[in-house]
Design a protein around this motif. Structure first.
Motif, PDB file in Angstrom:
ATOM      1  N   LYS A   2      38.816  38.103  25.935  1.00  0.00           N
ATOM      2  CA  LYS A   2      39.533  38.152  27.211  1.00  0.00           C
ATOM      3  C   LYS A   2      40.356  36.881  27.393  1.00  0.00           C
ATOM      4  O   LYS A   2      39.813  35.777  27.329  1.00  0.00           O
ATOM      5  CB  LYS A   2      38.556  38.303  28.378  1.00  0.00           C
ATOM      6  CG  LYS A   2      37.925  39.692  28.471  1.00  0.00           C
ATOM      7  CD  LYS A   2      36.957  39.785  29.623  1.00  0.00           C
ATOM      8  CE  LYS A   2      37.628  39.619  30.977  1.00  0.00           C
ATOM      9  NZ  LYS A   2      38.591  40.699  31.282  1.00  0.00           N
ATOM     10  N   LEU A   4      42.942  34.625  29.822  1.00  0.00           N
ATOM     11  CA  LEU A   4      43.520  34.339  31.127  1.00  0.00           C
ATOM     12  C   LEU A   4      44.750  33.480  30.893  1.00  0.00           C
ATOM     13  O   LEU A   4      44.650  32.365  30.371  1.00  0.00           O
ATOM     14  CB  LEU A   4      42.529  33.587  32.025  1.00  0.00           C
ATOM     15  CG  LEU A   4      43.057  33.232  33.422  1.00  0.00           C
ATOM     16  CD1 LEU A   4      43.324  34.485  34.247  1.00  0.00           C
ATOM     17  CD2 LEU A   4      42.100  32.300  34.156  1.00  0.00           C
ATOM     18  N   ASP A  25      43.308  42.054  25.774  1.00  0.00           N
ATOM     19  CA  ASP A  25      42.849  42.062  27.160  1.00  0.00           C
ATOM     20  C   ASP A  25      43.344  40.776  27.835  1.00  0.00           C
ATOM     21  O   ASP A  25      42.776  39.700  27.622  1.00  0.00           O
ATOM     22  CB  ASP A  25      41.326  42.141  27.201  1.00  0.00           C
ATOM     23  CG  ASP A  25      40.776  42.328  28.607  1.00  0.00           C
ATOM     24  OD1 ASP A  25      41.536  42.117  29.580  1.00  0.00           O
ATOM     25  OD2 ASP A  25      39.585  42.656  28.735  1.00  0.00           O
ATOM     26  N   THR A  27      44.830  38.826  31.429  1.00  0.00           N
ATOM     27  CA  THR A  27      45.035  38.747  32.876  1.00  0.00           C
ATOM     28  C   THR A  27      45.880  37.526  33.161  1.00  0.00           C
ATOM     29  O   THR A  27      45.700  36.468  32.534  1.00  0.00           O
ATOM     30  CB  THR A  27      43.694  38.643  33.618  1.00  0.00           C
ATOM     31  OG1 THR A  27      42.886  39.776  33.308  1.00  0.00           O
ATOM     32  CG2 THR A  27      43.900  38.572  35.120  1.00  0.00           C
ATOM     33  N   ARG A  35      52.924  37.799  41.947  1.00  0.00           N
ATOM     34  CA  ARG A  35      52.174  39.045  41.828  1.00  0.00           C
ATOM     35  C   ARG A  35      52.966  40.207  42.434  1.00  0.00           C
ATOM     36  O   ARG A  35      53.072  41.283  41.829  1.00  0.00           O
ATOM     37  CB  ARG A  35      50.823  38.938  42.510  1.00  0.00           C
ATOM     38  CG  ARG A  35      50.133  40.287  42.661  1.00  0.00           C
ATOM     39  CD  ARG A  35      48.877  40.205  43.484  1.00  0.00           C
ATOM     40  NE  ARG A  35      47.721  40.029  42.625  1.00  0.00           N
ATOM     41  CZ  ARG A  35      46.472  39.923  43.095  1.00  0.00           C
ATOM     42  NH1 ARG A  35      46.245  39.956  44.393  1.00  0.00           N
ATOM     43  NH2 ARG A  35      45.462  39.788  42.259  1.00  0.00           N
ATOM     44  N   LYS A  57      47.784  43.009  34.407  1.00  0.00           N
ATOM     45  CA  LYS A  57      46.704  42.637  35.317  1.00  0.00           C
ATOM     46  C   LYS A  57      46.939  41.225  35.848  1.00  0.00           C
ATOM     47  O   LYS A  57      47.333  40.329  35.083  1.00  0.00           O
ATOM     48  CB  LYS A  57      45.356  42.697  34.601  1.00  0.00           C
ATOM     49  CG  LYS A  57      44.943  44.084  34.153  1.00  0.00           C
ATOM     50  CD  LYS A  57      43.491  44.109  33.688  1.00  0.00           C
ATOM     51  CE  LYS A  57      43.265  43.281  32.445  1.00  0.00           C
ATOM     52  NZ  LYS A  57      41.857  43.407  31.944  1.00  0.00           N
ATOM     53  N   THR A  58      46.672  41.027  37.133  1.00  0.00           N
ATOM     54  CA  THR A  58      46.877  39.717  37.743  1.00  0.00           C
ATOM     55  C   THR A  58      45.683  39.318  38.594  1.00  0.00           C
ATOM     56  O   THR A  58      44.922  40.163  39.081  1.00  0.00           O
ATOM     57  CB  THR A  58      48.135  39.693  38.635  1.00  0.00           C
ATOM     58  OG1 THR A  58      47.984  40.650  39.693  1.00  0.00           O
ATOM     59  CG2 THR A  58      49.390  39.995  37.831  1.00  0.00           C
ATOM     60  N   LEU A  59      45.534  38.013  38.748  1.00  0.00           N
ATOM     61  CA  LEU A  59      44.600  37.401  39.686  1.00  0.00           C
ATOM     62  C   LEU A  59      45.352  36.363  40.498  1.00  0.00           C
ATOM     63  O   LEU A  59      46.252  35.698  39.979  1.00  0.00           O
ATOM     64  CB  LEU A  59      43.470  36.685  38.949  1.00  0.00           C
ATOM     65  CG  LEU A  59      42.268  37.478  38.419  1.00  0.00           C
ATOM     66  CD1 LEU A  59      41.366  36.532  37.632  1.00  0.00           C
ATOM     67  CD2 LEU A  59      41.494  38.112  39.557  1.00  0.00           C
ATOM     68  N   ALA A  65      36.974  37.413  39.041  1.00  0.00           N
ATOM     69  CA  ALA A  65      37.310  38.116  37.807  1.00  0.00           C
ATOM     70  C   ALA A  65      36.229  39.140  37.491  1.00  0.00           C
ATOM     71  O   ALA A  65      35.066  38.983  37.875  1.00  0.00           O
ATOM     72  CB  ALA A  65      37.449  37.121  36.658  1.00  0.00           C
TER      73      ALA A  65
END
Length: 312
Positions: A2, A4, A25, A27, A35, A57-59, A65
Motif C-alpha cells: 500500500k 500513500l 494500491d 492513496t 480532492r 483514492k484520496t485522504l 485510513a
C-alpha cells in the motif's frame, strides 16, 4: 503493498498516477480543494510517454485510513515540510518506510528527527512536470526516473520489495547502493540549474550561448561543489565536470521547476536549496561573500519572495 502519495501535484501525481495505472494500491494525501478537483476530473497525466486519466483514492489529513501504509512517497515542496510531518504522524506505523523525492538535503534531517532514521530511505527523481490551470499534470521531459535505496547502502528485503512494485509502472526506477552520493549529485545539479535560470529569468540555452552567462553558470557550479566538499559530501571527484556536461547538453528551452514557479508567482525553495548551501559554508568557517554568485542567486530569490508576499 500500500502506497500513500503525499500530494497529487506535478511530481507525486505523476509517479503515483503511473503506479495506479499499473494496478498498485495507491492513496493520495491531499488538501480538500485538490480532492474536489480530482473527484470532478480524475487524475490527468499528459505526457509523451502516454496520456492517462482515472479516478483515484484520496485522504485528507486527519481521516482514518482503511489499513496501514507500507510506503509513503513524499514529493512536496520543502517549505511545506513542517505541516506535512504533522499530517503524516497518523499514517506512519512500525511497518511504514518513507521515500522522499525532494531536491536538496535538509528534509532528511527533518524526517529523521520526526520518524527515526531507520524509517527513511534515500530517494530522488529526474522529471520535468507542471500542473496546468485545470490541474492536469503535464510531463515535458524525456526523463521520468526514480532512484532510491537504503541510506547506508546495500540491498535489503524491503527495498527489493519496493523495487518489485515500482517496476514496470511506466517510468524508470533504479535501486541504488550508494543513494547518499546520488542525492548530493542531484542536489548540485538542481541547485545550479534552478539558480542560474532564476537569476537570468531564462531557459538554459540563451544563458549558455552568451559568454558572460556561460561563465556565471560555471562559477556558480564551482562555488556549489566547493561547499559540498567543505561539508564532506560523498561526491565523486569528477562531479563538477559531469554536472557541467549535464548543463551544456540540456535542451535549449530547459527551465528548472523553480523558474516555472516564479513565472506563476508561487513560492520557491531557495531556503532549502541555496540558503542551506550558504549555511553549510558558514558552518565550516566560510562566509557567504566568498561565494558571490550563489549569494546573488539567494538574494534575488529572497527579494522575489518578499515581493510576492507583499503583493498578496
Amino acid at each position: 503493498m500500500k502506497f500513500l502519495v503525499v500530494g497529487a501535484g506535478a511530481v507525486g501525481g505523476y509517479f503515483g498516477g503511473r503506479l495506479v495505472q499499473k494496478g498498485e494500491d495507491v492513496t493520495f494525501l491531499v488538501r480538500s480543494g485538490r480532492r474536489a478537483q480530482l473527484e470532478q476530473t480524475g487524475l490527468v497525466i499528459e505526457s509523451h510517454a502516454g496520456n492517462w486519466s482515472a479516478g483515484v483514492k484520496t485522504l485528507v489529513a486527519g481521516e482514518e485510513a482503511d489499513a496501514p501504509f507500507d510506503v509513503v512517497l513524499l514529493s512536496v515542496k520543502a517549505y511545506h515540510m513542517g505541516q506535512i510531518v504533522e499530517d503524516l504522524r497518523g499514517y506512519v506505523t512500525e511497518q511504514t518506510v518513507i521515500l522522499p523525492l525532494l531536491n536538496g538535503y535538509g528534509h532528511y534531517e527533518t524526517l529523521w528527527q520526526a520518524f527515526g532514521k531507520e524509517r527513511v530511505l534515500g530517494g530522488l527523481c529526474f522529471i520535468s512536470t507542471t500542473l496546468d490551470a485545470e490541474g492536469r499534470i503535464v510531463h515535458s521531459s524525456p526523463r521520468h526516473d526514480v532512484t532510491f535505496g537504503e541510506w547506508d547502502g546495500g540491498r535489503t528485503e524491503r527495498v527489493e520489495k519496493i523495487l518489485e512494485h515500482m517496476s514496470c509502472a511506466g517510468f524508470d526506477v533504479i535501486l541504488s547502493e550508494n543513494v547518499q552520493r546520488d542525492v548530493w549529485h542531484k542536489y548540485i545539479t538542481i541547485a545550479v540549474i534552478s539558480g542560474i535560470t532564476t537569476l537570468f529569468r531564462s531557459s538554459l540555452g540563451p544563458i549558455m550561448a552568451d559568454a558572460h552567462g556561460h561563465a556565471t553558470c560555471k562559477k556558480l557550479l564551482a562555488e556549489i561543489v566547493e561547499i559540498t566538499r567543505l561539508a564532506g559530501a560523498p561526491t565523486k571527484e569528477d562531479v563538477e565536470e559531469k554536472t557541467y556536461q549535464i548543463v551544456v547538453n540540456s535542451p535549449f528551452g530547459m527551465k528548472a521547476s523553480m523558474l516555472y514557479d516564479m513565472e506563476k508567482g508561487l513560492s520557491v525553495e531557495t531556503d532549502h536549496l541555496h540558503g542551506y548551501l550558504l549555511s553549510l559554508a558558514e558552518k565550516h568557517g566560510r562566509t557567504a561573500t566568498e561565494f558571490p554568485v550563489l549569494q546573488a542567486v539567494y538574494g534575488v530569490l529572497r527579494v522575489y519572495e518578499i515581493f510576492i508576499y507583499s503583493s498578496r
